[in-house]
Every structure is written in structure tokens, then in C-alpha cells.
Design an enzyme around this catalytic site. Sequence first.
Site, PDB file in Angstrom:
ATOM      1  N   GLY A 218     -10.832  75.999  15.529  1.00  0.00           N
ATOM      2  CA  GLY A 218     -12.121  76.454  15.052  1.00  0.00           C
ATOM      3  C   GLY A 218     -12.004  77.787  14.339  1.00  0.00           C
ATOM      4  N   PRO A 260      -4.886  74.247  15.026  1.00  0.00           N
ATOM      5  CA  PRO A 260      -5.661  74.574  13.831  1.00  0.00           C
ATOM      6  C   PRO A 260      -5.443  73.561  12.708  1.00  0.00           C
ATOM      7  CG  PRO A 260      -3.922  76.209  14.259  1.00  0.00           C
ATOM      8  CD  PRO A 260      -3.682  75.075  15.158  1.00  0.00           C
ATOM      9  N   GLY A 261      -6.543  73.251  12.042  1.00  0.00           N
ATOM     10  CA  GLY A 261      -6.450  72.441  10.829  1.00  0.00           C
ATOM     11  C   GLY A 261      -6.803  73.304   9.639  1.00  0.00           C
ATOM     12  N   TYR A 302     -21.739  69.016   4.451  1.00  0.00           N
ATOM     13  CA  TYR A 302     -21.894  70.170   5.339  1.00  0.00           C
ATOM     14  C   TYR A 302     -22.550  71.364   4.661  1.00  0.00           C
ATOM     15  CZ  TYR A 302     -17.697  68.162   7.715  1.00  0.00           C
ATOM     16  OH  TYR A 302     -16.777  67.389   8.345  1.00  0.00           O
ATOM     17  N   CYS A 328     -23.216  57.912  -9.323  1.00  0.00           N
ATOM     18  CA  CYS A 328     -24.599  57.522  -9.587  1.00  0.00           C
ATOM     19  C   CYS A 328     -25.431  57.694  -8.330  1.00  0.00           C
ATOM     20  CB  CYS A 328     -24.653  56.110 -10.143  1.00  0.00           C
ATOM     21  SG  CYS A 328     -23.966  56.107 -11.802  1.00  0.00           S
ATOM     22  N   GLU A 329     -25.708  58.937  -8.057  1.00  0.00           N
ATOM     23  CA  GLU A 329     -26.413  59.413  -6.885  1.00  0.00           C
ATOM     24  C   GLU A 329     -26.357  60.932  -7.061  1.00  0.00           C
ATOM     25  OE1 GLU A 329     -25.802  58.570  -2.220  1.00  0.00           O
ATOM     26  OE2 GLU A 329     -25.206  56.996  -3.570  1.00  0.00           O
ATOM     27  N   TYR A 356     -10.013  68.868   4.843  1.00  0.00           N
ATOM     28  CA  TYR A 356     -11.177  67.972   4.860  1.00  0.00           C
ATOM     29  C   TYR A 356     -11.690  67.662   3.456  1.00  0.00           C
ATOM     30  CZ  TYR A 356     -10.776  69.522   9.623  1.00  0.00           C
ATOM     31  OH  TYR A 356     -10.267  69.826  10.853  1.00  0.00           O
TER      32      TYR A 356
HETATM   33  C1  LIG Z   1     -10.837  68.691  14.025  1.00  0.00           C
HETATM   34  C2  LIG Z   1     -10.125  69.147  15.220  1.00  0.00           C
HETATM   35  C3  LIG Z   1      -9.308  70.291  15.171  1.00  0.00           C
HETATM   36  C4  LIG Z   1      -9.151  71.144  13.936  1.00  0.00           C
HETATM   37  O1  LIG Z   1     -10.261  71.929  13.683  1.00  0.00           O
HETATM   38  P1  LIG Z   1     -10.244  73.027  12.522  1.00  0.00           P
HETATM   39  O2  LIG Z   1     -11.581  73.627  12.531  1.00  0.00           O
HETATM   40  O3  LIG Z   1      -9.938  72.321  11.240  1.00  0.00           O
HETATM   41  O4  LIG Z   1      -9.183  74.005  12.829  1.00  0.00           O
HETATM   42  C5  LIG Z   1      -8.639  70.636  16.314  1.00  0.00           C
HETATM   43  N1  LIG Z   1      -8.751  69.908  17.460  1.00  0.00           N
HETATM   44  C6  LIG Z   1      -9.512  68.804  17.531  1.00  0.00           C
HETATM   45  C7  LIG Z   1      -9.578  68.045  18.792  1.00  0.00           C
HETATM   46  C8  LIG Z   1     -10.226  68.384  16.423  1.00  0.00           C
HETATM   47  O5  LIG Z   1     -11.005  67.295  16.510  1.00  0.00           O
END
Ligand SMILES: *Cc1c(COP(=O)(O)O)cnc(C)c1O
Length: 403
Positions: A218, A260-261, A302, A328-329, A356
Site C-alpha cells: 500500500g 509492494p506492487g 479509480y 465508443c463510450e 495496473y
Molecule cells: C494488490 C496487492 C498488493 C500490492 O499492492 P500495491 O498497492 O500495488 O503495492 C499486495 N498484496 C496483496 C495481497 C494485494 O492484493
Amino acid sequence: MESQLLVSLTEKYGSPLYVYNAEKMESQYNRITAAFSSVKNLKLNYAVKANSNISILKFFKKLGSGIDTVSIQEVRLGLEAGFAPENIIFTPNGVSLKEIEQAAKLGVQINIDNLSILEQFGHLYPNTPVCVRINPHIMAGGHSKISVGHIDSKFGISIHQLPHIKRVIENTGMHINGVHMHTGSDILDIDVFLAATEILFNTATAFENLDFIDFGSGFKVPYKEGDISTNIEELGEKLSKRFNSFCKSYGKNLTLMFEPGKFLVSESGFFLAHVNVVKHTTSTVFASIDSGFNHLIRPMFYDAYHHIHNISNPGGRERYYSVVGYICETDTFATNRRISEITEGDVLCFNNAGAYCFSMASNYNSRFRPAEVLYYKGQDYLIRKEETFEDLIKNQVIVDLAQ
Ligand SMILES: *Cc1c(COP(=O)(O)O)cnc(C)c1O
């Protein structure tokens, strides 16, 4: 990345195009490890769903990362990328017992987020260690669609159900080797996050034989100048201290995990698209690009902000535009945005396009999903080809009822 270089990549690979700078992924990865350098066992698991290209997974493997996966298909992508099963954690929500069994057979770390599956899995596989996902009921911030740790959220087992978790463990004899939380996608306030970690520490004391505590993710990244983002360095300093003292009282050097993503890949990515049409109406000037929410849905889904610049005319006179797609939207990327003057044919660049974005792309309007390029130390590598018409129809079973 330099405007000229990005424009030249669209000339080489076509448009629209995703470009990822691996050096940025590396520096973000190193920022976290540096912030937590006083923790003896730190493990980062890159969240595959942010960007699941296998070449990117391989890059994180080279950096020493594990991966966090949310579907059996992501587990398979990770294995394909060369990750050892023990460096893969499976953190699904609401999937069937069957899918969890498949993952367990592949040898990955299972993380269970509801009591029903915990009980069933524990009866069937009492010897397979399992992590439990706790819902600490904390509002960590962010858009309502990405805030997942609050009381009404579908994620995790409620902290108030800890006695029930313990009952299941007693009855099944299963081994809980980790506790986990993931509170949502935009941590704005470190102290709120630290309050949630206290709940997790407290939970951890209920289990005798843990190997790790997973604090999820997060971490927020900036989207524009002056934007607030998670202060990783401050979080590292505070949480490391607390974690080390917890390990002392627990009597074991546990592993501190994060998954982290966005933090690792968001800022590395650039989405490049050509302007097809500049249309003046009575109220605004539209710049229509050769893309839409089929390629980048975050602004519509979002209300996400993506900084947009005209890399064909950097430093030109700024004017106000509404940037829209060709779907087309109504698919508006930005309204009333100051961008240096746009001429038809110019290339617009969207920042923060590493997380994402491609992973949420679709074939809506029967368009192809674009190519992806990885850039590292002065070299560009094609890591996904643009789709073709054959890709669009390959799974269609054509039945002609007129025959
Ligand atoms: C999506 C997700 C993440 C990654 O969240 P980020 O906000 O992109 O860092 C980590 N853990 C779980 C379980 C998730 O579903």
C-alpha cells in the site's frame, strides 16, 4: 526518460506503446531494502498483479525479490519466470479450495483469508504450513475501491475472530507459520499504518511457531509535483525498531515481509500514444489519442491521475486540453489539463504507467493490446509484441447458424 528517446521508441515499435525503465524499479527496490537495513531478515515479494510481464518478474528475481500472487495463473507465471516455489506466496481472496490445493501441490507458501477454507485446508493438509491474512479494520487511506482493510471489507479474517482461528488450529493440528495484513493501496499516514502493525504484532503473539510477519503493501507513489507519497525512509526507521524489539520478546528472528506492487513499478512506466485528432468545440479542445480505457483504465476506474506531456513538443506553449480515447463510450483520460501545444500526430506520454495499466488492459472495441518495451542501461528490449487479428479470434469457435 528523455522525450526524444521515448519518441524514437514509438518509431521503432509502433504506438500505442508501454515502456518500462528497469533502473527505476531497481532504485525503488533498493530504497525499501535500505530503509529496512537494520532488520536481519527482510523479504520483499513483488505483487505480480501490478505488472505480470515475465521479463519484469525475471528482473525482480535478479534483484533478490520473491513474488506475491493472487491467482493460480500468477503462481504459474512466477514458476515460468524461474522463481523457486518457496519464494512465492499465494494470497488469493475468495477462491475455491481446489485452487488453493493446486497452489499447495506446487509447493508455494499459502496465505488463507477466511475461516471456512482455513478449516477445510487444515483438515486435509495439517502438515502444510499456512499463513493467515488478518483484517485489522484500519482505514489506511486511498480511493474506496483500493482501501481493503476496513470493517466492511471482504478481505482477511477479522481480528475479532482470533479465538475462532485458534480453535481451528487446535482442532486440525495445523501449523501457522506467518501472519499477514494488506490494508489497501495508498498509505498516506504512517502512524495509521503503524497502528495496524501493532494489531498484527499483537495477533502474532497468539501463534507459537511463526517464521514471518507480512505487512502487505500500500505504499503510495507521487503522481504529480508536490504529491504526498509514503515516506519509506521514515516508515523503515520506525517499523524496523519496533520489529526488532518484537522479535526479541517473541524469542526468534522472524522475517519481515512486504509485497509492494505499485511502489516498485508505477513510476518506471510510460504509456505513449499518438494524437489522432485535435477537435475544437464550443467549450474545450479535445485531443483524441489512438488508445482508450482498453489500454489504460485507471483514470476512468479509480479517478487516477496520470501526468500527461507532449513529448513531440516539449517546452512548447502550454494550452488547456481534454485528453480522450477512441473508444465508443466516454473515455476521458484528463480534463482541462495544461499540456504544451498539441498538433495532430504528436506523441503524448502518460507517467506512472508501470502498475495496473497493461495488467488491466482488455480487447474492448476489438482492439489489440499494445507492445511492451523494457529499458535498462541504455538498451531497449521488446518484452511483448502487439497483438494481432489472429490473437483476437483464436479462441472463438465459429458457428454459423445460417447453415
Ligand atoms: C494488490 C496487492 C498488493 C500490492 O499492492 P500495491 O498497492 O500495488 O503495492 C499486495 N498484496 C496483496 C495481497 C494485494 O492484493
